[in-house]
Scaffold this motif. Structure first.
Motif, short mmCIF file in Angstrom:
data_model
loop_
_atom_site.label_atom_id
_atom_site.label_comp_id
_atom_site.label_asym_id
_atom_site.label_seq_id
_atom_site.Cartn_x
_atom_site.Cartn_y
_atom_site.Cartn_z
N ALA A 249 0.82 -1.21 0.00
CA ALA A 249 0.00 0.00 0.00
C ALA A 249 0.85 1.26 0.00
CB ALA A 249 -0.94 -0.01 1.21
N VAL A 250 2.03 1.17 0.57
CA VAL A 250 2.93 2.33 0.60
C VAL A 250 3.32 2.76 -0.80
CG1 VAL A 250 5.18 3.14 1.41
CG2 VAL A 250 3.78 1.69 2.89
N HIS A 251 3.42 1.79 -1.69
CA HIS A 251 3.87 2.07 -3.06
C HIS A 251 2.71 2.12 -4.05
CE1 HIS A 251 7.97 1.34 -1.64
NE2 HIS A 251 7.51 0.25 -1.04
N ALA A 252 1.55 2.40 -3.56
CA ALA A 252 0.38 2.45 -4.45
C ALA A 252 0.46 3.62 -5.42
CB ALA A 252 -0.90 2.53 -3.62
N ASP A 253 1.04 4.72 -5.01
CA ASP A 253 1.08 5.93 -5.84
C ASP A 253 2.40 6.11 -6.58
OD1 ASP A 253 -1.47 6.51 -4.92
OD2 ASP A 253 -0.69 7.66 -3.21
N HIS A 254 3.40 5.35 -6.23
CA HIS A 254 4.70 5.50 -6.89
C HIS A 254 5.38 4.15 -6.96
CE1 HIS A 254 5.59 5.84 -2.59
NE2 HIS A 254 6.77 5.32 -2.90
N LEU A 255 6.23 4.03 -7.93
CA LEU A 255 6.93 2.77 -8.12
C LEU A 255 7.95 2.55 -7.00
CD1 LEU A 255 7.68 2.74 -11.97
CD2 LEU A 255 6.09 1.26 -10.72
N PRO A 256 8.14 1.31 -6.57
CA PRO A 256 9.21 1.03 -5.61
C PRO A 256 10.56 1.10 -6.31
CG PRO A 256 8.20 -1.01 -6.31
CD PRO A 256 7.39 0.09 -6.95
N SER A 257 11.64 1.02 -5.51
CA SER A 257 12.98 1.03 -6.10
C SER A 257 13.18 -0.23 -6.92
CB SER A 257 14.05 1.13 -5.00
OG SER A 257 13.98 -0.01 -4.17
N PHE A 258 13.80 -0.09 -8.08
CA PHE A 258 14.04 -1.26 -8.93
C PHE A 258 15.30 -1.03 -9.74
CE2 PHE A 258 11.54 1.56 -11.56
CZ PHE A 258 12.16 1.49 -12.79
N GLN A 259 15.82 -2.13 -10.29
CA GLN A 259 16.95 -2.10 -11.21
C GLN A 259 16.49 -2.72 -12.52
OE1 GLN A 259 20.87 -3.17 -9.78
NE2 GLN A 259 20.12 -3.24 -7.65
N GLU A 260 16.93 -2.13 -13.61
CA GLU A 260 16.46 -2.59 -14.92
C GLU A 260 17.65 -2.75 -15.86
OE1 GLU A 260 13.05 -1.48 -18.24
OE2 GLU A 260 13.70 0.03 -16.78
N PHE A 261 17.57 -3.80 -16.67
CA PHE A 261 18.59 -4.08 -17.67
C PHE A 261 17.89 -4.21 -19.02
CE2 PHE A 261 20.44 -5.32 -13.71
CZ PHE A 261 21.76 -4.91 -13.81
N PRO A 262 18.56 -3.77 -20.08
CA PRO A 262 17.87 -3.69 -21.38
C PRO A 262 17.56 -5.03 -22.01
CG PRO A 262 20.19 -3.09 -21.60
CD PRO A 262 19.94 -3.23 -20.14
N ALA A 263 18.46 -6.01 -21.92
CA ALA A 263 18.27 -7.26 -22.62
C ALA A 263 17.15 -8.07 -21.98
CB ALA A 263 19.56 -8.06 -22.65
N ASN A 264 16.65 -9.03 -22.76
CA ASN A 264 15.48 -9.77 -22.30
C ASN A 264 15.61 -11.23 -22.73
OD1 ASN A 264 13.02 -10.76 -21.60
ND2 ASN A 264 11.82 -9.34 -22.84
N LEU A 265 15.55 -12.14 -21.75
CA LEU A 265 15.55 -13.57 -22.03
C LEU A 265 14.15 -14.10 -22.29
CD1 LEU A 265 17.99 -14.98 -19.29
CD2 LEU A 265 18.42 -14.87 -21.74
N GLY A 266 13.15 -13.28 -21.96
CA GLY A 266 11.77 -13.75 -21.98
C GLY A 266 11.33 -14.19 -20.59
N PHE A 267 12.27 -14.33 -19.68
CA PHE A 267 12.02 -14.67 -18.28
C PHE A 267 13.26 -14.29 -17.48
CE2 PHE A 267 14.18 -18.22 -20.16
CZ PHE A 267 15.04 -18.67 -19.16
N SER A 268 13.21 -14.41 -16.20
CA SER A 268 14.40 -14.23 -15.33
C SER A 268 14.23 -15.14 -14.13
CB SER A 268 14.54 -12.76 -14.90
OG SER A 268 13.53 -12.41 -13.97
N GLU A 269 15.33 -15.34 -13.44
CA GLU A 269 15.29 -16.21 -12.25
C GLU A 269 16.30 -15.69 -11.24
OE1 GLU A 269 15.83 -20.94 -11.05
OE2 GLU A 269 15.48 -20.35 -13.13
N ILE A 270 15.90 -15.69 -10.00
CA ILE A 270 16.79 -15.23 -8.93
C ILE A 270 17.03 -16.38 -7.95
CG2 ILE A 270 14.95 -14.35 -7.42
CD1 ILE A 270 16.86 -11.98 -6.77
N ALA A 271 18.26 -16.50 -7.49
CA ALA A 271 18.64 -17.55 -6.54
C ALA A 271 19.29 -16.90 -5.32
CB ALA A 271 19.60 -18.54 -7.20
N PHE A 272 19.14 -17.57 -4.17
CA PHE A 272 19.68 -17.07 -2.91
C PHE A 272 20.52 -18.16 -2.24
CE2 PHE A 272 15.83 -14.67 -3.72
CZ PHE A 272 16.21 -13.37 -3.45
#
Length: 974
Positions: A249-272
Motif C-alpha cells: 500500500a505504501v507504493h500504491a502511488d509510486h513505483l518502488p525502487s528497482f533495477q532494470e537491464f535492457p536485454a530480455n531472455l523472456g524470463f528471469s530467475e533469482i537464486a539465494f
C-alpha cells in the motif's frame, strides 16, 4: 648486530639444512609439504540417479529432502529422499488436456502448488493423497510463489505471495482443515496487492522472495523479465498474520525502487544462498538478459538489501537467442548456470568460470536446475534422466582468490586447518605490506611464516627499518618453543641491543619525546616479561655488559630489580651516594643477607635511618652479623652517633630478648665506653645467678676494671662469689658497699667474720674512726671486741671502747645463763625418760578367754598371739600373713632368714625333759640366741598395729578385693 645474526644463523643451521634438503625433492622454502597424496575430488560432484521414469518428466521440485516430479499428463510422484525405496504416486484426476506448467514446493516440503497451463492451480499436502483445486485461483497462470518462512507450518502456509503471468501479485493463504481432510475451501483468501509493470506495461512476475530484517522490517523482492523490484516496509508486531498488504500500500502511488537491464531472455530467475537452516540469505544471483547480477544482502540498509552488486556478462558461447541459460542456483562462492547441454560454474569472487560439465546428447536437453536449500544439493533433470550434484569443500581454493585480490583476512579464516596454505597467505601479506612500506605490519606477518629467518632479518636491515626488525624479532621470540633455548637467548640479546640503540637515538631528539617514552615502556615490558625472565636470568651477565656498554644505568638498575639482583641495585645507589634509595631497596625487599652485607656502608652515612630499618626487621636479622658494622662505625664516630648503636643493642636485648653472649658483651662495652650509669643498672637487671647471665663475666670484669668502673666490678665479683675481692675493692669505694658484700656468704660464718674483720681493720687503720669501728661490731654478731682490739694503736685509751667492752661482757653473761638453763632442761628430760622406761617394764594387759583374733575371728588363746596398746589382738601367723606383703623387699628377706634360724633352734629333744633356760643358751660363738631371734622377728612383724599404724594408711589406695580374685569373689556372691 651482524655478529648476533651470524650466531642465530649458526643455531638454525641444522633446521635450514633440513629444509634445503627437502627443497631438492619439491618441498618449498616454507617447510610444508605441498603434495597431494591422492586425487582430490571436484567441488561439484555429479551423480546420475538410478531412476527410469515410465513417462517423460515435465517438472521437478525438491525441498527439505522431499522430491516431487510430474510425469506425463496426469501422474505426480513424491519421494522422501530419506526413504527413496518408498515412492508415493498420486493421480491428478484430470480428464481434459491440461498439462502441468510449473510446480512450487515450500521450504518445509509440506505444501505443493501445481500450476496448470489452463490457468488453474492444484494443491497437495504432504500428509494427504488427494489433490484439491484452488477455486479462487482459477483464471490465473501462476509464474512464481513467495513462501512465508516465518509463519508457515505443515498444515498452514500463512500469508504467501503469488505472481501471475499478467504481472499481478496476489496475497493468499492455504490451510488444511483440522476436522476433516480438507475444509470446503483450502484457499482461505486470494486478493490482489500489486501489479508489476515494465515500460511496455504489465510483465510476468518471474520470482518472489520474502525476507525479514531487523526491527520487524520486511523486504519483498520481485522480478520481471528485465526489472528487479524491492518493497520495504514494517509489519506491526502481532499483525503478521494479516499479510503484507500494508507494505504494498505504501507504493500504491509510486513505483518502488528497482533495477532494470535492457536485454530480455523472456524470463528471469533469482537464486539465494542461505548458510544455515532457518537463517536469512546472505547473497543473491539474478539471471536476466544481460548476464547475472550478483552480490550480498545487507539487512541493515533502510531501503535496499542488495549490496556489493556486480554483473557477470554472458561470454560469447552463451547466446541469449539460441543458447540462452535456463536456470540458476547459488552456492557460497559460485553460481551455476544451466544451459541446454551443459552446466557452468562461475566463482563469485573473481567472475571466472571454474567448472563446466557437458551432458551427452543421449540424455536429451536439460530442462531445469534447482537446489534443496536445507541439504545444499543441486538437482538437474531432462525429460528422461535426473542428476544430482554434491557440493564438497567448496571453500578449498577460496583463500587463493582472496589472496590474489590482496584481501588477507578472509584467506586466513579459510586456512585455519591448512597451515601450509596459511603460511603462503602470511608470506604474501608480509610481502605486500613491505612493498607498500607498511614495515611494522610486514614484520608481524613475516614472524608467523616459515620463511628463512636470516633472509627476513637482512631484508629489514637493508631497508634500515630497525623498528620493524625489532617487531619481527619480538614476534619470532614469542613463537619459539620452550626447548629452543639457544635461539631464545640470541634473540633476547639482539633485541636488548636494538632497544638500547633505538632508545639512544630517540633520547637525543626532543621532538621524539613521546615515542621515546613509549619505546622505553615497551623495553621495560620486554625485560619484565615472564616468558623472557628465565632466559634473561641465565644470560644476565651478557645483558649487564650490554647495558654497561651503553652507559645507561637507569635500565641496568631496572633490569637488576627484575632479576631480583638487589645487591647490584644497592651497590649502584651507594656508589652514587644515594644512601636513602639504597636503604629503601633494602627495606622494601627485606633480604636479611643483603642487609648484613650493605649495613657497614650505610651505617657510616645514615646511622639513625639504618637503625630504624634494623628495628623494623625485628628478629629476621641476626644481630651478631651486624656487630662488625657497628664496631667499625663506633670506632670512628662521636658519642652521639654511638648512641644509635646502643639503641639497636638495647632493642635486641630488651625487646627481642636476645641471649647471644656476643650481643651482651658488645652492649657492655658500649655502656662502659659512653654510659657508665646504664652499665650498673644493666648488670643489676641481669641478676646474680651465673646460669642466667648472658654476658661473659671475666670479659665484663676486665672491661670495667680498664675503664675504672669499681662499683660494676664489685657487682661482678659478687656474681662470681669472689667475696674477699669484692670487699677489698668495695672498701676503696664505699664502706657501706663493702658491708653489703660481707653479709653475702650466709652459709659460711668463718668467711663472713673474715670479711667483717677486713672492714673493721680498714675502718680502724685507714679511717681511724673508733665510733665507726664500734658500729661494725653492732652490724655483725660474729665480731667481738677482742677481735678488733689488736687493730687499735697504742694511743687509743679504754675510754674509746669502754661501752663496747661492757656490752661484750653482758653478752657473755647472757650466753652463760642461757647455757645453764639448757643444761637444767636436759637433766629434767633425762629423768622423765628413765621413769617412763621403768613404768613400761611393769606394764601388762589382760586377755579374756573369749577374745578372738581380729584377722581370722578364731579364739585368740589357741595359738601364739600379739596384743597391741590400741586393743587389737592377732594370732602370730595371722599378723605375719597381713604384714609380710607390705614389707620392703630387704625386710622380707631378713624376716625369712630369721624364721629359718628360729626353726633351726627348735629341734625336738630326745627326752621329754627340757633343759633349764634352754632359750637363753647361746647357740655358739657368733650366733644369736633364740630369744634374740624372736625379738628381731617381733621388731619387724609387731612394730605397729596392722589396723592402726602407717601400714593401713599406705594401703588406702589398694582395693579391698585382689583384682586377680575379683571374678572368683563375684561368682561366690551370685
Amino acid at each position: 648486530m651482524a655478529s648476533i645474526l651470524d650466531e642465530y644463523e649458526d643455531s638454525l643451521h641444522l633446521s635450514v639444512s633440513v629444509q634445503q634438503s627437502r627443497a631438492t625433492v619439491g618441498i618449498p622454502h616454507s617447510g610444508y609439504v605441498n603434495a597431494r597424496l591422492e586425487k582430490e575430488t571436484p567441488i561439484f560432484n555429479k551423480q546420475r540417479i538410478d531412476f527410469a521414469p515410465p513417462e517423460k518428466i515435465n517438472s521437478l521440485v525438491v525441498s527439505s529432502n522431499q522430491l516431487c516430479m510430474s510425469l506425463g499428463k496426469d501422474t505426480l510422484l513424491r519421494i522422501d529422499l530419506g526413504k527413496p525405496d518408498e515412492p508415493n504416486q498420486v493421480e491428478l484426476g484430470r480428464k481434459d488436456e491440461a498439462k502441468v506448467y510449473k510446480m512450487f514446493l515450500d521450504h518445509t516440503g509440506s505444501h505443493l502448488l501445481i500450476a496448470l497451463n489452463t490457468s488453474e492451480c492444484l494443491y497437495l499436502n504432504r500428509s494427504v493423497q488427494k489433490v484439491r483445486a484452488l477455486s479462487r485461483w482459477k483464471g490465473h497462470l501462476i509464474e512464481s510463489v513467495g513462501w512465508n518462512k516465518f509463519l508457515g507450518s505443515e498444515t498452514n502456509t500463512g500469508p504467501i505471495l503469488v505472481g501471475t503471468s499478467q504481472g499481478q501479485i496476489y496475497e493468499a493463504e492455504i490451510s488444511v482443515s483440522e476436522g476433516s481432510l480438507f475444509s470446503t475451501n483450502p484457499d482461505q483468501y486470494f486478493r490482489q496487492v500489486y501489479t508489476l509493470e515494465e515500460e511496455s506495461g504489465p510483465a510476468p512476475v518471474c520470482c518472489l522472495e520474502i525476507e525479514r530484517g531487523l526491527e520487524g522490517k520486511f523486504f519483498i523482492i520481485a522480478t520481471t523479465r528485465k526489472r528487479l523490484f524491492q518493497f520495504v516496509g514494517k509489519v506491526p508486531e502481532g499483525t503478521e498474520q494479516q499479510g503484507f498488504s500494508s507494505i504494498f500500500a505504501v507504493h500504491a502511488d509510486h513505483l518502488p525502487s528497482f533495477q532494470e537491464f535492457p536485454a530480455n531472455l523472456g524470463f528471469s530467475e533469482i537464486a539465494f544462498y542461505t548458510p544455515k537452516l532457518r537463517s536469512n540469505p546472505r547473497s543473491f544471483a539474478w539471471m536476466m538478459g544481460n548476464g547475472v547480477l550478483y552480490g550480498t544482502l545487507d539487512y541493515s540498509h533502510p531501503d535496499s538489501i542488495l549490496s556489493d552488486e556486480r554483473v557477470w556478462v554472458y561470454p560469447p558461447d552463451i547466446d541469449i537467442t539460441m543458447n540462452k541459460p535456463i536456470s540458476i542456483v547459488l552456492t557460497q562462492f559460485h553460481f551455476l548456470l544451466l544451459l541446454p547441454d551443459r552446466v557452468k560454474a562461475v566463482c563469485t569472487l573473481n567472475g571466472q568460470v571454474v567448472f563446466q560439465d557437458l551432458f551427452l546428447e543421449k540424455f536429451g536437453l536439460l530442462a531445469r536446475m534447482i537446489k534443496d536449500p536445507t541439504v545444499q544439493q543441486i538437482w538437474i533433470h531432462t525429460e528422461k534422466v535426473v542428476f544430482r550434484y554434491h557440493v564438497q569443500r567448496e571453500s578449498r581454493d577460496v583463500w587463493k582468490m582472496y589472496m590474489n585480490m590482496n584481501k588477507f583476512d578472509l584467506p586466513k579464516e579459510y586456512c585455519k586447518d591448512r597451515p601450509e596454505c596459511l603460511d603462503i597467505v602470511l608470506a604474501k601479506e608480509a610481502e605486500h605490506c613491505f612493498q607498500n612500506k607498511r614495515y611494522l605490519d610486514s614484520a608481524k606477518c613475516y614472524a608467523l611464516t616459515q620463511n628463512y629467518f636470516e633472509e627476513i632479518a637482512l631484508k629489514f636491515i637493508e631497508a634500515k627499518q630497525e623498528e620493524a626488525l625489532m617487531e619481527f624479532l619480538i614476534k619470532k621470540l614469542s613463537n619459539l618453543k620452550p626447548l629452543e633455548k639457544t635461539q631464545t637467548t640470541l634473540l633476547t640479546t639482539w633485541l636488548t641491543e636494538l632497544y638500547l640503540n633505538w632508545l639512544g637515538i630517540l633520547q637525543g631528539d626532543p621532538s621524539q619525546r613521546n615515542l621515546y617514552l613509549d619505546t622505553r615502556e615497551k623495553f621495560r615490558t620486554f625485560l619484565s616479561s615472564p616468558k623472557n625472565k628465565d632466559c634473561l636470568f641465565n644470560n644476565c651477565a651478557s645483558i649487564y655488559e650490554l647495558l654497561a656498554s651503553h652507559g645507561d644505568t637507569e635500565y641496568m638498575v631496572y633490569f637488576a630489580v627484575i632479576m631480583q639482583d638487589y645487591e647490584r641495585v644497592v651497590a649502584h645507589h651507594c656508589q652514587h651516594d644515594e644512601y636513602d634509595e639504597a636503604l629503601n631497596v633494602l627495606s622494601r625487599h627485606r633480604d636479611k643477607k643483603l642487609f648484613h652485607k650493605s649495613s657497614p656502608v650505610l651505617i657510616q652515612h645514615i646511622p639513625k635511618k639504618v637503625v630504624d630499618a634494623w628495628i623494623s626487621m625485628g628478629s629476621r636479622l641476626d644481630a651478631r652479623n651486624l656487630i662488625p658494622a657497628l664496631v667499625n662505625y663506633s670506632q670512628s664516630a662521636s658519642t652521639q652517633q654511638i648512641n644509635e648503636a646502643i639503641r639497636y643493642m638495647e632493642f635486641c636485648v630488651y625487646q627481642l630478648e636476645e641471649t647471644q653472649q656476643a650481643i651482651h658483651n658488645y652492649l657492655l662495652s658500649l655502656y662502659a665506653l659512653c654510659r657508665p650509669d646504664s652499665l650498673l643498672s644493666y648488670l643489676e637487671q641481669a641478676g646474680t645467678n651465673p646460669n642466667r647471665i648472658h654476658y661473659d663475666l671475666k670479659y665484663a670484669l676486665r672491661l670495667c676494671a680498664e675503664h675504672g668502673h669499681h662499683r660494676a666490678c664489685v657487682h661482678i665479683y659478687k656474681v662470681m662469689e669472689l667475696y674477699e675481692e669484692a670487699v677489698d675493692l668495695a672498701l676503696q669505694v664505699d664502706v657501706d658497699l663493702a658491708k653489703s658484700c660481707a653479709d653475702l656468704p650466709e652459709d659460711d660464718e668463718e668467711l663472713r667474720k673474715k670479711l667483717w674483720l677486713k672492714i673493721a681493720r680498714h675502718v680502724v687503720q685507714e679511717e681511724k674512726d673508733v665510733k665507726k669501728a664500734m658500729a661494725c661490731l653492732s652490724s655483725c654478731a660474729l665480731l667481738k671486741i677482742e677481735d678488733v682490739l689488736p687493730f687499735f694503736l697504742g694511743f687509743v685509751t679504754i675510754d674509746h671502747f669502754k661501752e663496747a667492752i661492757c656490752n661484750s661482757l653482758e653478752d657473755y653473761n647472757k650466753h652463760i645463763e642461757e647455757l645453764k638453763r639448757e643444761m637444767e632442761e636436759a637433766t629434767q628430760s633425762a629423768k622423765r625418760i628413765r621413769e617412763d622406761i621403768q613404768e613400761m617394764r611393769n606394764k601388762y594387759g589382760s586377755v579374756e578367754p573369749q577374745e578372738k583374733c581380729a584377722a581370722c575371728d578364731f579364739p585368740l588363746l589357741n595359738r601364739p598371739f600379739y596384743l597391741f596398746l590400741c586393743g587389737h589382738m592377732f594370732h602370730y601367723d595371722c599378723l605375719l600373713q597381713a604384714v609380710f606383703p607390705n614389707l620392703p623387699a630387704y625386710k622380707q628377706a631378713k624376716l625369712e632368714d630369721l624364721q629359718k634360724k628360729l626353726a633351726a633352734t627348735s629341734q625336738p629333744s630326745k627326752t621329754h625333759h627340757r633343759p633349764k633356760d634352754a632359750d637363753t643358751i647361746s647357740l655358739g660363738k657368733g650366733q644369736q640366741s633364740r630369744e634374740q631371734i624372736k625379738a628381731d622377728i617381733d621388731d619387724i612383724v609387731a612394730a605397729e598395729c596392722v589396723y592402726c599404724g602407717e601400714l593401713m594408711i599406705r594401703s588406702i589406695d589398694k582395693p579391698f578385693i585382689d583384682p586377680q580374685k575379683y571374678e572368683e569373689e563375684m561368682q561366690s556372691w551370685l
